[in-house]
Design a protein around this motif. Sequence first.
Motif, PDB file in Angstrom:
ATOM      1  N   ASP A 196       0.821  -1.220   0.000  1.00 59.24           N
ATOM      2  CA  ASP A 196       0.000   0.000   0.000  1.00 59.24           C
ATOM      3  C   ASP A 196       0.851   1.265   0.000  1.00 59.24           C
ATOM      4  O   ASP A 196       0.554   2.227   0.709  1.00 59.24           O
ATOM      5  CB  ASP A 196      -0.973  -0.010   1.193  1.00 59.24           C
ATOM      6  N   PHE A 214      -6.997   4.944  -2.159  1.00 55.98           N
ATOM      7  CA  PHE A 214      -6.945   4.328  -0.835  1.00 55.98           C
ATOM      8  C   PHE A 214      -8.346   4.321  -0.235  1.00 55.98           C
ATOM      9  O   PHE A 214      -9.120   5.258  -0.447  1.00 55.98           O
ATOM     10  CB  PHE A 214      -6.021   5.107   0.112  1.00 55.98           C
ATOM     11  N   PHE A 248      -6.485   3.693  -9.218  1.00 60.21           N
ATOM     12  CA  PHE A 248      -6.127   3.340  -7.849  1.00 60.21           C
ATOM     13  C   PHE A 248      -6.496   4.444  -6.861  1.00 60.21           C
ATOM     14  O   PHE A 248      -6.424   5.623  -7.183  1.00 60.21           O
ATOM     15  CB  PHE A 248      -4.621   3.064  -7.756  1.00 60.21           C
ATOM     16  N   LEU A 271      -5.032  -0.161  -0.556  1.00 58.34           N
ATOM     17  CA  LEU A 271      -5.212   0.117  -1.972  1.00 58.34           C
ATOM     18  C   LEU A 271      -6.533  -0.451  -2.490  1.00 58.34           C
ATOM     19  O   LEU A 271      -6.881  -1.593  -2.206  1.00 58.34           O
ATOM     20  CB  LEU A 271      -4.047  -0.477  -2.780  1.00 58.34           C
ATOM     21  N   GLY A 286       1.269   3.342  -2.544  1.00 59.28           N
ATOM     22  CA  GLY A 286       0.603   4.404  -3.274  1.00 59.28           C
ATOM     23  C   GLY A 286       1.311   4.872  -4.528  1.00 59.28           C
ATOM     24  O   GLY A 286       0.857   5.815  -5.180  1.00 59.28           O
TER      25      GLY A 286
END
Length: 128
Positions: A81, A96, A94, A102, A83
């Motif tokens: 995760d 969060f 994508f 993710l 990013g």
Amino acid sequence: MKLMVEFDSDGVQYPNIAAAILRSGVMVNVERALIDGDEGWALLDVDDNDAGRFIAALTRKGVTIRIQKDAVSHNRTDCVDCGLCISICQKQVFSFDENWQLVVDSERCVLCGRCATYCPQRALSIQK
């Protein structure tokens, strides 16, 4: 709806996508394509309500059509995760969630492959 259209060198004699647009009257967005001479592929975005009509108009010898689903494969086990994929993806595939994990919206993917190329954990792959 995303359609993956693949062209085979056998039987392809004319611009199939253009002809299908004219025959069906369906608006199509070409999201990505790689066509070399008589063969190649194109990722098309078609309104869900018009997809059946467009597919019927496009069905010809030498043309393979399939609905593109799950374009991005996300290995949750390998993903940390970080990013990075969020920052390099121009199509906002994508994001969060509220727990900073993710989330992948594969419907937005245009198969550029940048996410898979730059993922430091190799947790992403593209499914063509």
